[in-house]
Write an enzyme that holds these catalytic residues in place. Structure first.
Site, short mmCIF file in Angstrom:
data_model
loop_
_atom_site.label_atom_id
_atom_site.label_comp_id
_atom_site.label_asym_id
_atom_site.label_seq_id
_atom_site.Cartn_x
_atom_site.Cartn_y
_atom_site.Cartn_z
N ASP A 1 60.48 28.09 5.62
CA ASP A 1 59.72 29.24 6.21
C ASP A 1 59.72 30.42 5.37
O ASP A 1 60.52 30.80 4.61
CB ASP A 1 60.30 29.38 7.55
CG ASP A 1 60.27 27.86 8.48
OD1 ASP A 1 59.41 27.36 8.20
OD2 ASP A 1 61.15 28.02 9.47
N LYS A 2 58.90 31.27 5.51
CA LYS A 2 58.76 32.55 4.90
C LYS A 2 59.96 33.26 4.86
O LYS A 2 60.46 33.83 3.88
CB LYS A 2 57.44 33.28 5.47
CG LYS A 2 57.41 34.88 4.73
CD LYS A 2 56.57 35.49 5.36
CE LYS A 2 56.31 36.81 5.01
NZ LYS A 2 55.32 37.63 5.65
#
Length: 313
Positions: free
Chosen positions: A147-148
């Site tokens: 995930d970012k």
């Protein structure tokens, strides 16, 4: 796909497992093949490049146990708009087949609408311009995803043979993946296992959730340290479902500290992102088959949170 491209096409074959029965075709492809997003899977279906049991697939088709999915990906020339960008990202390990990065929080893995620049893929193109675009998209060598706002270890393949070798390990669950997570509340058990299926949240399609007919997901955790209102965990995942750790921790009532999608609980120490760090990987290298173990320490922002917790008691 035109006849001229058929001979050069990359062919992927997937067999549908029992737990995937009834899943939408585009979702299954996106979940099983790291380099293919759901929107790209939909475009492949519409273009006639996806077959189920030898027949061209229909959009929004549901697939069933025992079905065979064949995906044909055209070779795509490197696009002019994939800009090399020099962003400081530590390289933990590199050989002729793989690069292992220590991804900082805030860095998107690959280009997507709204994130065309400043991604790990742009960094790869800047650091190693000879790494080819694989699998017909702007994702050179991407084997798995983070995930970012999750920091930590991520593996990039430097050629198609290495990518296939690595992806097979991820799909067969031969990779040991561990994370460090800080969760709300005090977990009394020293260790535990969460075995709960995950799929799209029927009430909010942008989120994932534990649902009865979801895909199997297994998360193990071990307590590293307890605070008066939080617990530091070592987390190991057997499966790699989207947002798995975040969803499972919310499911047991202990969401990740700083997670703005799952939980959104206030915390006494400010944190700009979720306290989740991919700290350890063990897998086999493509050329030699020898196992490699890599580990990375918590980044400064997460260390600062722990230091304040320890100081405040």
């Amino acid at each position: 796909m035109g006849e001229a491209l058929m001979e050069d096409a990359v062919r992927i074959v997937l067999d549908v497992a029992a737990e995937e029965d009834g899943e939408r075709l585009d979702r299954l492809i996106a979940a099983r093949v790291a380099e293919i997003s759901r929107s790209y899977a939909q475009s492949l279906v519409k273009a006639g490049d996806v077959y189920v049991n030898g027949e061209p697939a229909r959009p929004a088709r549901r697939i069933h146990e025992g079905d065979t999915i064949e995906i044909l990906l055209p070779p795509v020339p490197e696009p002019d708009d994939l800009t090399p960008e020099y962003i400081p990202v530590p390289v933990i390990y590199e050989d002729d087949d793989v690069i292992i990065f220590d991804k900082p929080a805030g860095l998107v893995t690959h280009p997507a609408p709204g994130h065309e620049h400043g991604t790990l893929v742009n960094v790869v193109k800047a650091l190693r311009p000879d790494v080819p675009l694989l699998m017909g998209g702007k994702r050179p060598g991407i084997v798995h995803r983070l995930d970012k706002d999750t920091s930590g270890l991520i593996v990039v393949a430097k050629n198609e043979e290495a990518r296939r070798y690595l992806v097979q390990q991820w799909q067969q669950r031969d990779v040991v993946k561990r994370y460090i997570a800080l969760v709300h509340g005090v977990i009394r058990e020293n260790e535990g296992t969460i075995d709960a299926p995950i799929s799209r949240d029927p009430r909010n399609r942008k989120r994932m959730a534990v649902v009865p007919n979801g895909r199997p997901a297994v998360t193990h955790f071990r307590v590293l340290e307890r605070f008066r209102d939080a617990t530091l965990l070592n987390v190991q995942i057997e499966t790699g479902r989207t947002h798995q750790i975040r969803v499972h921790m919310l499911f047991i009532g202990h969401p990740i500290v700083g997670d703005q999608m799952y939980g959104k609980r206030p915390f006494r120490i400010p944190i700009a992102r979720q306290f989740l760090h991919a700290s350890y990987l063990k897998f086999s290298l493509p050329e030699s088959g020898r196992p490699i173990e890599v580990e990375t320490a918590l980044p400064a922002d997460l260390r600062e949170v722990l230091e304040r917790l320890r100081a405040e008691g």
